[in-house]
Design an enzyme around this catalytic site. Structure first.
Site, mmCIF file in Angstrom:
data_model
loop_
_atom_site.group_PDB
_atom_site.id
_atom_site.type_symbol
_atom_site.label_atom_id
_atom_site.label_comp_id
_atom_site.label_asym_id
_atom_site.label_seq_id
_atom_site.Cartn_x
_atom_site.Cartn_y
_atom_site.Cartn_z
ATOM 1 N N CYS A 84 0.834 -1.211 0.000
ATOM 2 C CA CYS A 84 0.000 0.000 0.000
ATOM 3 C C CYS A 84 0.868 1.259 0.000
ATOM 4 O O CYS A 84 0.655 2.170 -0.802
ATOM 5 C CB CYS A 84 -0.940 -0.007 1.203
ATOM 6 S SG CYS A 84 -2.117 -1.391 1.195
ATOM 7 N N HIS A 85 1.831 1.307 0.904
ATOM 8 C CA HIS A 85 2.668 2.494 1.013
ATOM 9 C C HIS A 85 4.140 2.155 1.094
ATOM 10 O O HIS A 85 4.960 3.028 1.412
ATOM 11 C CB HIS A 85 2.263 3.323 2.241
ATOM 12 C CG HIS A 85 0.846 3.783 2.195
ATOM 13 N ND1 HIS A 85 -0.194 3.056 2.728
ATOM 14 C CD2 HIS A 85 0.279 4.896 1.655
ATOM 15 C CE1 HIS A 85 -1.342 3.695 2.549
ATOM 16 N NE2 HIS A 85 -1.089 4.820 1.889
ATOM 17 N N GLY A 86 4.486 0.882 0.837
ATOM 18 C CA GLY A 86 5.892 0.514 0.707
ATOM 19 C C GLY A 86 6.634 0.346 2.007
ATOM 20 O O GLY A 86 7.806 0.735 2.101
#
Length: 273
Positions: free
Chosen positions: A237-239
Site C-alpha cells: 500500500c505504502h511501501g
C-alpha cells in the site's frame, strides 16, 4: 326605706336584713303582717362513703372499694367465673405442666431456636452469594467470544521457511517457521540502527518460530509474507518493509509488527491468546 347587710364566706347563710316603713303626707303608714310559711326541709340523705357502700354491697367474692377527695368511688369485683382456655395441646412435654418451672428444659429449647435461626442465616447467605455470582457471570464474555480468545496451532503443519496465515480475533495471524539462516541474519542486526529498536530475542521466544499480528502499523494494511527488501514482510500500500523478525526497516510505518501473547505447550502445539 330598705337596708340590708350581707356577709360572705362561711357566714353567708347568716346574712341579715332590716325593713323600716316611714309615713309621709302623701302616703300613710300601713303595716302588713308577714305570713309565716311552715315548710319542712327535706330529710338529709345518707352520704355515699366507703363505709356506707361496703355495707350495701352483695357479699360475693373479693371486693375492692376505692374513694378519694378528687375521685368518685368505684367498686370492682374479681371475676372468678370466667373460664381460661386450655392450651395443653399446644404445649411441649417439657412445659406442659403450668405449675412446674420450665427452667431445666430452657437450654434444649434455646438450642433448637438458635440452630433454626443459624440454618436460616446460612441459607440466606448462600442465596445471596449465588445471586451475586450469577450477576457477575452475566457480565462476562459470551461463549462465542471466549472461543475466539485463544487459538491452537499445530506446528507440524508448517514447513521450515514458510509462513501460516490464520484469522484470530478478526485479525490476520502470522506464524513463521524460520530457517537457521534467517535466525542468524536477524540476530546480527544492529539494534541502534532500527526505527523501533527491539532485539530479535525479545520478539521470538523460540528462535525458529515467530508469531505476529499481520496488520501494518502505518494504516492497517495486511503485509505480504516472504517479500520485500529484507526477506520478511512487505506492505504494498505504502511501501513498508519488515525483516524476518517483523521489525520495520524501510517505509512510512512507525512501529514493528505486534507480537501477540502466546505460549508453546509442546514441540507440536502453539496456543495464541
Amino acid at each position: 326605706m330598705l337596708s340590708s347587710v350581707s356577709k360572705i364566706g362561711a357566714f353567708a347563710p347568716f346574712a341579715s336584713a332590716t325593713c323600716q316603713n316611714v309615713a309621709t303626707q302623701l302616703r300613710p303608714a300601713v303595716y302588713v303582717a308577714q305570713s309565716v310559711i311552715n315548710e319542712k326541709l327535706p330529710e338529709r340523705s345518707e352520704k355515699l362513703t366507703s363505709q356506707s357502700m361496703s355495707t350495701a354491697m352483695l357479699p360475693k367474692g373479693l371486693t375492692k372499694v376505692t374513694s378519694g377527695i378528687h375521685s368518685t368511688s368505684q367498686v370492682r369485683f374479681a371475676h372468678t367465673d370466667y373460664q381460661v382456655p386450655d392450651f395443653s395441646n399446644y404445649r411441649k412435654d417439657s412445659t406442659a405442666n403450668p405449675y412446674q418451672t420450665a427452667e431445666p428444659s430452657a437450654p434444649g429449647r434455646k438450642s433448637f431456636s438458635y440452630l433454626f435461626a443459624g440454618g436460616g442465616a446460612v441459607i440466606a447467605a448462600y442465596g445471596a452469594k449465588v445471586m451475586v455470582q450469577e450477576f457477575i457471570v452475566s457480565m462476562n464474555a459470551s461463549a462465542d467470544v471466549l472461543a475466539l480468545a485463544k487459538i491452537e496451532v499445530n506446528l507440524n503443519e508448517i514447513p521450515e521457511g514458510k509462513n501460516l496465515v490464520m484469522k484470530w480475533r478478526g485479525k490476520p495471524l502470522f506464524v513463521r517457521h524460520r530457517t537457521q539462516e534467517e535466525i542468524d541474519t536477524e540476530l546480527a542486526v544492529d539494534v541502534a540502527s532500527l526505527r523501533d529498536p527491539q532485539h530479535d530475542t525479545e520478539r521470538a521466544t523460540k528462535p525458529d518460530w515467530l508469531v505476529l499480528i499481520g496488520v501494518c502499523t502505518h494504516l492497517g494494511c495486511v503485509p505480504i509474507a516472504n517479500s520485500g527488501d529484507y526477506g520478511g514482510y512487505y506492505c504494498p500500500c505504502h511501501g513498508s518493509h519488515y525483516d524476518a523478525s517483523g521489525r520495520i526497516r524501510k517505509g512510512p510505518a512507525p512501529l514493528n509488527l505486534e507480537v501477540p501473547e502466546h505460549s508453546f505447550v509442546s514441540e507440536e502445539l502453539l496456543i495464541v491468546g
